[in-house]
Design a protein around this motif. Sequence first.
Motif, short mmCIF file in Angstrom:
data_model
loop_
_atom_site.label_atom_id
_atom_site.label_comp_id
_atom_site.label_asym_id
_atom_site.label_seq_id
_atom_site.Cartn_x
_atom_site.Cartn_y
_atom_site.Cartn_z
N LEU A 163 0.82 -1.20 0.00
CA LEU A 163 0.00 0.00 0.00
C LEU A 163 0.86 1.26 0.00
CD1 LEU A 163 -2.75 1.49 0.35
CD2 LEU A 163 -2.43 1.21 2.81
N ALA A 164 1.93 1.24 0.78
CA ALA A 164 2.82 2.41 0.88
C ALA A 164 3.72 2.56 -0.34
CB ALA A 164 3.67 2.29 2.14
N GLY A 165 3.75 1.56 -1.22
CA GLY A 165 4.61 1.62 -2.39
C GLY A 165 6.03 1.18 -2.12
N ASP A 166 6.27 0.65 -0.91
CA ASP A 166 7.62 0.21 -0.54
C ASP A 166 7.92 -1.22 -0.97
OD1 ASP A 166 8.02 2.66 0.70
OD2 ASP A 166 7.33 1.93 2.65
N LYS A 167 6.90 -1.99 -1.26
CA LYS A 167 7.09 -3.39 -1.69
C LYS A 167 6.56 -3.52 -3.11
CE LYS A 167 5.96 -8.13 -0.22
NZ LYS A 167 7.25 -8.66 -0.59
N THR A 168 7.46 -3.70 -4.06
CA THR A 168 7.08 -3.80 -5.47
C THR A 168 7.34 -5.19 -6.05
OG1 THR A 168 9.24 -2.98 -6.16
CG2 THR A 168 7.47 -1.34 -5.87
N VAL A 169 7.86 -6.09 -5.21
CA VAL A 169 8.10 -7.47 -5.64
C VAL A 169 7.56 -8.39 -4.55
CG1 VAL A 169 9.83 -9.21 -6.23
CG2 VAL A 169 10.19 -6.83 -6.91
N GLU A 170 6.77 -9.37 -4.97
CA GLU A 170 6.28 -10.39 -4.04
C GLU A 170 6.90 -11.71 -4.45
OE1 GLU A 170 4.31 -12.71 -1.24
OE2 GLU A 170 4.84 -10.59 -1.28
N GLN A 199 6.33 -9.05 -10.11
CA GLN A 199 6.57 -7.61 -10.22
C GLN A 199 5.25 -6.86 -10.08
OE1 GLN A 199 9.85 -6.62 -10.60
NE2 GLN A 199 10.30 -8.80 -10.48
N LEU A 200 5.15 -5.98 -9.09
CA LEU A 200 3.92 -5.24 -8.81
C LEU A 200 4.11 -3.76 -9.12
CD1 LEU A 200 3.17 -6.78 -5.28
CD2 LEU A 200 2.47 -7.66 -7.52
N ASP A 201 3.09 -3.15 -9.73
CA ASP A 201 3.10 -1.70 -9.94
C ASP A 201 1.67 -1.19 -9.99
OD1 ASP A 201 2.16 -2.34 -12.51
OD2 ASP A 201 3.83 -1.43 -13.57
N ASN A 202 1.49 0.07 -10.34
CA ASN A 202 0.18 0.69 -10.48
C ASN A 202 -0.67 0.53 -9.21
OD1 ASN A 202 -1.87 2.14 -11.67
ND2 ASN A 202 -2.61 0.44 -12.90
N VAL A 203 -0.16 1.06 -8.10
CA VAL A 203 -0.85 1.00 -6.80
C VAL A 203 -2.09 1.89 -6.84
CG1 VAL A 203 -0.61 1.55 -4.35
CG2 VAL A 203 1.33 0.58 -5.61
#
Length: 127
Positions: free
Chosen positions: A15-22, A71-75
């Motif tokens: 949510l905070a944009g600090d984790k972009t990879v799971e 790879q996660l983006d577009n929060v």
Amino acid sequence: MKALSLRADYAWDVLAGDKTVEYRSWPTKYLGDLLICATAQKIPETIPGHAIVVVRVKDVKKLGDRQYAWQLDNVRVIEPFPVKGRQRLFNVDDSLIKYHPEIDDENHPSDAAVEAFANKYLVPLMY
């Protein structure tokens, strides 16, 4: 929408944009919007047992034996709502998701807007 349960502190980092990879021990062919749900484990300063954010799974890369990086983006911020977590990907009814487009990655919201959203929707649910 497809959903994924994460530990509450990891979901908060997304949510905070600090984790972009799971990192997962299993791959998925699914790419697209993904609802991130915090597990019910009570971790201070998180919102356990709730869906809290939508991201996009941009890519999944194999890192090694049984190790995959999603790879996660577009929060996109949503109003949190209770969700019973499950293992692997699961489905959540789209009608439960209420977006707040003024508080997202691309609009660069003001600190005041973020604070107002947090005080209204997040703080009251925090453990």
